[in-house]
Each structure stands twice: as structure tokens, then as C-alpha cells.
Write an enzyme that holds these catalytic residues in place. Structure first.
Site, mmCIF file in Angstrom:
data_model
loop_
_atom_site.group_PDB
_atom_site.id
_atom_site.type_symbol
_atom_site.label_atom_id
_atom_site.label_comp_id
_atom_site.label_asym_id
_atom_site.label_seq_id
_atom_site.Cartn_x
_atom_site.Cartn_y
_atom_site.Cartn_z
ATOM 1 N N TYR A 49 0.838 -1.205 0.000
ATOM 2 C CA TYR A 49 0.000 0.000 0.000
ATOM 3 C C TYR A 49 0.866 1.246 0.000
ATOM 4 O O TYR A 49 2.054 1.212 0.321
ATOM 5 C CB TYR A 49 -0.940 0.023 1.209
ATOM 6 C CG TYR A 49 -0.272 0.376 2.514
ATOM 7 C CD1 TYR A 49 -0.210 1.691 2.952
ATOM 8 C CD2 TYR A 49 0.300 -0.611 3.306
ATOM 9 C CE1 TYR A 49 0.401 2.024 4.153
ATOM 10 C CE2 TYR A 49 0.920 -0.293 4.508
ATOM 11 C CZ TYR A 49 0.968 1.023 4.924
ATOM 12 O OH TYR A 49 1.581 1.355 6.108
ATOM 13 N N TYR A 100 -0.994 -6.550 9.888
ATOM 14 C CA TYR A 100 -0.684 -6.461 8.454
ATOM 15 C C TYR A 100 0.472 -7.398 8.121
ATOM 16 O O TYR A 100 1.553 -7.311 8.718
ATOM 17 C CB TYR A 100 -0.334 -5.014 8.102
ATOM 18 C CG TYR A 100 0.092 -4.781 6.672
ATOM 19 C CD1 TYR A 100 -0.537 -5.418 5.606
ATOM 20 C CD2 TYR A 100 1.127 -3.902 6.389
ATOM 21 C CE1 TYR A 100 -0.143 -5.190 4.296
ATOM 22 C CE2 TYR A 100 1.528 -3.656 5.081
ATOM 23 C CZ TYR A 100 0.890 -4.304 4.042
ATOM 24 O OH TYR A 100 1.284 -4.084 2.743
ATOM 25 N N ASN A 157 2.652 -7.665 5.727
ATOM 26 C CA ASN A 157 3.943 -7.129 5.309
ATOM 27 C C ASN A 157 4.747 -6.526 6.453
ATOM 28 O O ASN A 157 5.933 -6.227 6.291
ATOM 29 C CB ASN A 157 3.768 -6.098 4.195
ATOM 30 C CG ASN A 157 3.729 -6.751 2.831
ATOM 31 O OD1 ASN A 157 3.981 -7.943 2.682
ATOM 32 N ND2 ASN A 157 3.415 -5.971 1.809
ATOM 33 N N TYR A 158 4.102 -6.335 7.607
ATOM 34 C CA TYR A 158 4.833 -5.940 8.813
ATOM 35 C C TYR A 158 4.920 -7.158 9.734
ATOM 36 O O TYR A 158 4.392 -7.166 10.838
ATOM 37 C CB TYR A 158 4.149 -4.767 9.519
ATOM 38 C CG TYR A 158 4.075 -3.508 8.696
ATOM 39 C CD1 TYR A 158 5.013 -3.241 7.706
ATOM 40 C CD2 TYR A 158 3.054 -2.572 8.887
ATOM 41 C CE1 TYR A 158 4.950 -2.090 6.939
ATOM 42 C CE2 TYR A 158 2.991 -1.413 8.122
ATOM 43 C CZ TYR A 158 3.942 -1.182 7.153
ATOM 44 O OH TYR A 158 3.877 -0.030 6.389
ATOM 45 N N ARG A 159 5.570 -8.206 9.236
ATOM 46 C CA ARG A 159 5.673 -9.467 9.972
ATOM 47 C C ARG A 159 6.014 -9.237 11.433
ATOM 48 O O ARG A 159 6.907 -8.440 11.759
ATOM 49 C CB ARG A 159 6.751 -10.346 9.359
ATOM 50 C CG ARG A 159 6.401 -10.961 8.029
ATOM 51 C CD ARG A 159 5.518 -12.172 8.173
ATOM 52 N NE ARG A 159 5.386 -12.870 6.890
ATOM 53 C CZ ARG A 159 4.616 -13.910 6.696
ATOM 54 N NH1 ARG A 159 3.904 -14.405 7.701
ATOM 55 N NH2 ARG A 159 4.536 -14.479 5.516
#
Length: 534
Positions: free
Chosen positions: A185, A470, A472-474
Site C-alpha cells: 500500500y 498487516y 507485510n509488517y511481519r
């Protein structure tokens, strides 16, 4: 095009149950790679780096973006930097045959280092050499190899068109392989949705070594890799993107307000209007420690915005919808869309777009830890006031909290359209981050404990049942798989936070394409056949 020759290579690969020792793993695995039948003159020997190779460390370290994982002992036995698809197929085949797990790396920005760290014998497939981008401006599409960065993509678009763009992130060195497969995003999200919402085809190598496109992989797998993460299902080779129209002139601004300038009250109002603003306007907030002119510590809220239009249109819109910010013409700058990419990435004025081709961080590397949340109801004044003291602690010197608004296009896409479920009902998304420069376990734990305490404090004010996160923010704090088999129930602990009810469909896709769970990591999707196993 670079992709047309791919489909001439479809070997049949059998899954092997590995019972080999690490000693066997290393030499036999490499010999397997060399003996695998390749269809071109590109020798795989030039793409293979063992720990005995003099270039091994430089290859491994080049794409590590978080120093937390730069000096750990759990390093890959082999790194493969494929020059062609058959090199990936060979690695998949030989990894299964010789008991190696696979980690796939496209940019190295994953917050927990899962693309290049493992506690078992493993090989890294580093896609850095597969970064070609082919533009089709007439049809508003682009084929992008998974090793390309979003900066390289933005640069390629700008060389062909001044009125096309793509909705992705603001950090140019991030790899497209992981960014898009996790959702992706940026400032075009409210207008056009996520990166994953604008993918129309893909090429992926499955566990059997087959190279598949959208037609041959089927809609279930194509659905899964657009927001469900690619590493659980195969090795993504390339994406076909739908480019989006952008005006020739856009407007940007950054306006800072500290606590003594009523920042708390302005943020309160932002929460009420940010997701309801015109879809052409995105205003996010970056919060962190600052120093007043008198030398006192305070908290600063930076309101950062992209408007898909000109200043003359923006000012009346802001005066009507968000007058509390006090935006004036002098705060704003008009520029091209590609220049707004440079602006948001923190580059200086009049810098060449060539800087987008740089695969390293603008401000150098640091140790860091991140977390995320979603907010469905405005955080009250008392909640914000309780947040500020965290920034006065020693560990918060290089910490931030970022609010990114939703609404507009994100409200129009159903939760089940892609695996990414965080759509309608969310006012905004929160990213928490903390970084530090000094090495050492004690220093790391101090800062990690700080962000965990902050995350715990925010629990009252964010989404619940599940507390969403989220992909992608593991964040391994929210749950991990076992080293061996992982039950469905165990994986659901973290899986539902990332994917909500879409986790169920992801496990069904996994069962179909990788039933023996070869492609796995600490937060990979498990196959349903493992449900209930210990």
C-alpha cells in the site's frame, strides 16, 4: 518479452521426504544443482554461493535491511541468485531431494528476516538478478520480475509516461516480490486500492517445479498470492500489473504540529475525517519525539499528504473538511507524480529519478522492530494522551507511530476479494516502529520491550476478535509455527490476525498446491491435512 520462453521449461519434480544429514546436505545439494538439466547457456555455477565462497558474505549481507539479522548463526548453507527460471526449478528440486528448506528473498525488507533466516538447514533463493521490467503503455500494463524493487518500477514507469503510476509503497528499495504478495500500500491506496488489487497475472514456480501463469495455476492460487504471501505457495517469478492514471500535476505537503500546538486535538479531528475525504486526497500522520525551540522534549505529529490535483483545488477542500490543520498555500508544493515519489521517500528537491534505482536504504541500516494494528473507532483524547509518555522514554529516540487512513476505494472492495481482509470498517492502519544503532542483546531487548509495552497499551483502542495485523509488517510476537508440523489451530492464532476468515481458504489452497508443506517458515500457511497433528 523476457517471459515468453519460460513455458518451454516444465520438468516433473517429485517430492522427497528428507532424512539426510547436514553433511550430506551441503555437497550433494550443490552437485544436484550442477547436474540438473538447464535449457540455456547461463551456467548455474555462477549463481551458486556456498559459505566457502569469498563472495558469500557480501551476497548475503547486501539485501539485509535489518541489522538484527546480520550477525546471527542461522545462515543459509547456500545462496542461489538465479539468472533464469531453470535455476529456480533446480533449487526447488534439489532442496527437496536433499532435505533443505527454501527462503525466497526479493528485497530483504521483511521485518523478521524470514526471507534469509531459518533454524534448519536452508537455501536462499535471492531474486536480485531477476529484475527486468517490460512496459506496455498503450495497454497500461507492465510485467515486473519479482527481484525488481518498487523504486525500479516507479523509475521505469516515469521513463515511459508522465500520466501513469502504480499504487505501492514509499520505500524504493523494497522488493516487488514480497511487497505485492503481502498486499502493498501507499499514497494511492484510497484511489486505487492495494498493489495486490492491481495485479492481473503472475508467474510462479510451484513445489513440483512447474512454471505457472494465471490460467494454468487457477484462480484459487492466483487469489492466494495476491495478499496471502507468496512464500507459502511457490516462488513468484513475475507480476503483470495494471497501471493506473495519475494527473500530470499533483500536490504534496508536510505540516508539523507539536503537543503545544494542539496536536492532540488535531489528531482527534483527523480520525473523524481522514477516511471520508475525497479519494484523491490522502493524509497520513507520522508521530515521534521532537524538541521545542526551548530545548524541551515534546511529541510532533507530521501530517503528510498527496493530493491528485492542484493547490487551487486542495485548499478549499481542506478548509471545508479539515480546517483544524490550518493548511495554507505556502505549505504545499506542486510537482509530477514521480517527483512526489521522491518527496515521500525523503529525497531532496531536484534530485534525479535515478536515485530510485538504488537498492540500499536512504538513511543507512539500523536495528529495528515493527508492529501493526487497525482502528475501527476513533481513539479518544484520553487514549492519545496516554500514548505520548512513551515517546519521552530513552528507547523512543528513533521510534515512530504512523496512522494511515482508509476509506474510499478500500471501502468498496470486499474482504474476500483477496486474502488481504482489512477493508471496510477500518478508519486507519497503525504502524509502530523502533530502531537503534548499538549492537548487543541487552540493547535489542530494551527497545523490543519498549515497543511491546506500547503495543500492549494500545490494545484497548484497536480492532478486536481478532486484533488484526498487516502481513507485510511481519511480527512473530503474535504467534509462530512449530519447527516440525504445525496444527491448523496453532497457525490460526497468527493467521486470523493477518487474514481473518480468509485464513480458511488459504489453508485449502495450500493443501492443494503443497500438501506435504515443503514451503514453510515460522508464519507460513499450513495445509489442512496437518490439522490436529502435534
Amino acid at each position: 518479452m523476457f517471459l515468453k520462453t519460460y513455458f518451454t521449461i516444465v520438468p516433473i519434480v517429485l517430492l522427497f521426504v528428507s532424512t539426510f544429514s547436514i553433511a550430506d546436505t551441503h555437497e550433494n545439494f550443490v552437485q544436484c544443482l550442477y547436474s540438473y538439466p538447464h535449457n540455456t547457456s547461463s551456467s548455474i555455477s555462477s549463481a551458486v554461493y556456498t559459505q566457502a565462497n569469498s563472495s558469500y558474505s557480501s551476497i548475503l549481507d547486501f539485501s539485509i535491511q535489518n541489522l538484527r539479522f546480520s550477525n546471527i548463526s542461522s545462515k543459509p548453507l547456500v545462496i542461489v541468485t538465479p539468472l533464469e527460471v531453470s535455476h529456480i526449478q533446480a533449487t526447488v528440486f534439489c532442496s527437496q531431494r536433499h532435505g533443505m528448506q527454501i527462503r525466497t528473498r526479493s528485497g530483504g525488507h521483511d521485518y523478521e528476516g524470514l526471507s534469509y533466516v531459518a533454524e534448519v538447514p536452508f537455501v536462499v533463493i535471492d531474486l536480485i538478478n531477476l529484475r527486468e521490467i517490460n512496459m506496455d503503455v498503450e495497454n497500461r500494463t507492465a510485467w515486473v520480475q519479482a527481484g525488481a524493487t518498487i523504486g525500479e518500477l516507479y523509475y521505469s514507469i516515469s521513463q515511459k509516461s508522465k500520466t501513469l503510476g502504480f499504487p505501492a509503497g514509499v520505500c524504493p528499495p523494497v522488493g516487488t516480490g514480497g511487497h505485492f504478495s503481502g498486499g502493498g500500500y501507499g499514497f494511492l491506496m484510497r484511489k486505487y486500492g492495494l498493489s495486490a488489487d492491481n495485479i492481473v497475472d503472475a508467474h510462479i514456480i510451484d513445489v513440483n517445479g512447474n512454471l505457472l501463469d494465471r490460467e494454468t495455476m487457477g484462480e484459487d492460487l492466483f487469489w492466494a498470492i495476491r495478499g496471502g504471501g507468496g512464500a507459502s505457495f511457490g516462488v513468484i517469478v513475475a507480476w503483470k500489473l495494471k497501471l493506473v492514471p495519475v494527473p500530470s500535476t499533483v500536490t504534496v505537503f508536510r505540516v508539523e504540529r507539536i503537543l503545544e500546538q494542539n496536536a492532540t486535538e488535531i489528531i482527534e479531528k483527523w480520525q473523524l475525517v481522514a477516511n471520508k475525504l475525497d479519494e484523491d486526497l490522502t493524509i497520513r500522520i507520522n508521530m515521534g519525539r521532537a524538541t521545542t525551540q526551548n530545548g524541551n522534549l515534546t511529541v510532533q505529529a507530521q501530517f503528510e499528504s498527496l493530493y491528485l490535483g492542484r493547490i487551487d483545488q486542495l485548499i478549499p477542500l481542506m478548509q471545508k473538511s479539515f480546517p483544524e490543520l490550518g493548511l495554507v498555500r505556502e505549505d504545499c508544493s506542486e510537482m509530477s507524480w514521480i517527483d512526489s515519489i521522491l518527496y515521500m521517500a525523503g529525497f531532496t528537491d531536484n534530485q534525479s529519478t535515478d536515485v530510485l534505482l538504488n537498492r540500499t536504504q536512504l538513511n543507512g541500516l539500523s536495528f529495528n522492530k515493527g508492529k501493526s494494528d487497525y482502528v475501527r473507532d476513533p481513539i479518544p483524547n484520553v487514549g492519545l494522551e496516554g500514548l505520548w509518555p512513551f515517546f519521552f522514554e530513552d528507547e523512543a529516540q528513533s521510534a515512530f507511530v504512523q496512522f494511515t487512513p482508509y476509506g474510499a476505494r478500500m471501502d468498496e472492495i470486499s474482504e474476500s476479494e483477496t486474502p488481504f481482509p482489512h477493508r471496510s470498517g477500518n478508519i486507519f492502519h497503525i504502524q509502530y516502529g523502533v530502531s537503534w544503532r548499538d549492537a548487543g542483546e541487552e540493547e535489542a531487548q530494551r527497545h523490543i520491550n519498549w515497543i511491546r509495552r506500547l503495543y500492549s497499551y494500545m490494545e484497548t483502542y484497536v480492532s478486536k476478535s481478532p486484533r488484526a495485523a498487516y502481513l507485510n509488517y511481519r511480527d512473530l510476537d503474535i504467534g509462530v509455527n512449530s519447527n516440525g508440523y504445525t496444527s491448523y489451530n496453532q497457525a490460526s492464532i497468527w493467521g486470523r490476525k493477518y487474514f481473518k476468515n480468509n485464513f480458511n481458504r488459504l489453508t485449502r489452497v495450500k493443501t492443494k498446491v503443497d500438501p506435504l508443506n515443503f514451503l514453510r517458515n515460522e508464519q507460513s500457511i499450513p495445509p489442512l491435512m496437518l490439522k490436529g497433528r502435534k
